[in-house]
Design an enzyme around this catalytic site. Structure first.
Site, PDB file in Angstrom:
ATOM      1  N   HIS A 331       0.983  -1.281  -0.062  1.00 28.04           N
ATOM      2  CA  HIS A 331      -0.164   0.082  -0.129  1.00 28.04           C
ATOM      3  C   HIS A 331       1.003   1.251   0.095  1.00 28.04           C
ATOM      4  CE1 HIS A 331      -2.845   3.042   1.516  1.00 28.04           C
ATOM      5  NE2 HIS A 331      -4.046   2.078   1.109  1.00 28.04           N
ATOM      6  N   ASP A 390      -8.047  -4.546  -0.589  1.00 31.29           N
ATOM      7  CA  ASP A 390      -8.150  -5.149  -1.686  1.00 31.29           C
ATOM      8  C   ASP A 390      -8.242  -6.478  -1.862  1.00 31.29           C
ATOM      9  OD1 ASP A 390      -9.251  -2.417  -3.190  1.00 31.29           O
ATOM     10  OD2 ASP A 390      -6.977  -2.091  -3.202  1.00 31.29           O
TER      11      ASP A 390
END
Length: 454
Positions: A331, A390
């Protein structure tokens, strides 16, 4: 006609070559001029561009030696830790998305009475203008749900008696209406696509004012309108976790930039939708599911060694879409952990038990554990790598049997609450139009008359 199209196509390719040949900005030039590409410095930290009270991300802390070190990720909505918020409504065995919307918009948690009144208001707004579904959605079926969502939002401008008033009161009214109707626009758009482009039966369920946002999504989406309690609560949790993520994410920043120009709410939201549509932002969970499908078709997923080899091939651009990415891992901000992924992971496990998908969940866990080490070994990284939200949201949506076409629109159904909060914050603190500077590196040239050009 085919010959003409072929000639135009060749001409466009020629123009593209001219454009590519004219691009002389090299990567080292950004360092030379002190430009942080993507508004991130050399250490991966975001370049501050504003102030916000809406949410905060914590991924680093100051160690004993005074240096900044990665820490377990934390996310705060209006100062409240997301883990505490989730624990609060789950322990009460109730839905949390409506409460989250209230918190993001009004900076405080609602009382029981205030929450009940707010839910009633959202239910009243959960309706579309007469003939809107027929004229704007069914008569104009599209193949991309985010495109349908965007043009539906822009079409609603014409139905607003006061669309350009950017007073806080009017923007709040517009925001609540859009938050309420986003599920209708997306789900009805999907049914239109499914009917006109897939040849399936068409059915349109009206929302039930007695149901929560998550329940209504499942109720309107499914032919029989049925869902389990666990399904609705996990979808509600996903909406809460996706509702907001700091002012620096691409779509929230887009909201600030566009709002600062003084434009209307519908244009601002459509711009944010355009940002979220990008696979680098809102489309990552679909990539995760597709990556796992490719993996299962390519190797024996019960063999740890073959999984390791596949993951290495992903990084080497030798497998799947050859981008060099292991989707769902890493991320821009978090390093050791993404708190949203931590929360959703447990719920994904519970759902896998209900759906008989325990083996699928175990595969995801194996990949998450292996990928972190493989990325660390093969890539020069400045911080740790862990699974992001995700990684698990795609699995959750798949187990809920949600159509892939709606994965990103569901993200939008949630994030519209955060966008609304950021738009209102930008209006309340309005100062200057947001206009950063680009440094020109082009050389000055002498004008050449048309007759002398070659």
């Amino acid at each position: 006609m085919n010959k003409l199209n072929s000639e135009i196509s060749q001409y466009i390719k020629k123009l593209a070559e001219i454009s590519n040949n004219g691009n002389h900005i090299q990567s080292e030039m950004y360092l030379e001029h002190g430009i942080y590409r993507g508004l991130r410095d050399l250490n991966g930290n975001g370049v501050p561009t504003g102030l916000t009270e809406i949410s905060r991300i914590k991924a680093k802390e100051t160690g004993a030696d005074g240096n900044t070190v990665p820490c377990d990720g934390e996310l705060f909505y209006r100062g409240y830790n997301i883990r505490d918020l989730v624990s609060g409504f789950l322990s009460d065995n109730r839905f949390g998305f409506e409460e989250t919307i209230y918190l993001l918009l009004f900076s405080r948690l609602p009382s029981k009475t205030e929450l009940a009144e707010f839910k009633t208001a959202l239910a009243k707004y959960r309706t579309l203008p007469d003939d809107f579904v027929n004229n704007s959605i069914l008569k104009n079926p599209g193949r991309d749900m985010m495109n349908i969502l965007s043009r539906s939002v822009l079409a609603l401008y014409a139905y607003d008696d006061n669309p350009d008033d950017i007073s806080v009161a009017n923007v709040m009214r517009q925001s609540l209406q859009l938050i309420s109707v986003f599920p209708l626009l997306a789900v009805y758009g999907f049914h239109s696509f499914r009917h006109y482009h897939k040849g399936k039966s068409l059915y349109i369920h009206r929302p039930d004012e007695n149901l929560s946002s998550a329940e209504n999504i499942l109720h309107m989406l499914r032919k029989n309108g049925k869902y389990t309690s666990l399904e609705a609560k996990i979808l509600d949790l996903s909406l809460v976790l996706h509702a907001e993520h700091g002012g620096g994410n691409n779509s929230a920043f887009t909201t600030h930039v566009v709002t600062s120009s003084g434009t209307d709410t519908y244009s601002s939201v459509a711009a944010a939708l355009g940002s979220l549509k990008g696979p680098r932002h809102g489309g990552a969970n679909i990539k995760v599911v597709n990556m796992f499908d490719d993996m299962k078709n390519s190797i024996n997923v019960k063999n740890k060694g073959e999984i390791e080899d596949y993951l290495a091939k992903l990084l080497n651009k030798e497998a799947f879409d050859r981008t060099g990415l292991i989707y769902g891992m890493g991320h821009a901000v978090y390093s050791k952990s993404d708190p949203r992924a931590d929360i959703l992971k447990k719920c994904a496990h519970d759902l896998s038990v209900e759906k008989g998908c325990e083996e699928e969940f175990e595969l995801y866990e194996t990949v998450a554990n292996l990928a972190s080490d493989i990325i660390s070994q093969k890539r020069k990284i400045y911080k740790g790598v862990s699974a992001n939200i995700d990684f698990y949201s795609g699995l959750v949506y798949k187990m809920l049997k949600l159509p892939p076409e709606l994965f990103t629109p569901i993200f939008a159904m949630s994030r519209i609450s955060g966008w609304s909060a950021h738009r209102i914050e930008e209006i309340q603190n309005a100062g200057k139009i947001i206009r950063p500077t680009y440094i020109s590196v082009a050389e000055n040239k002498d004008y050449i008359p048309l007759s002398d050009r070659k």
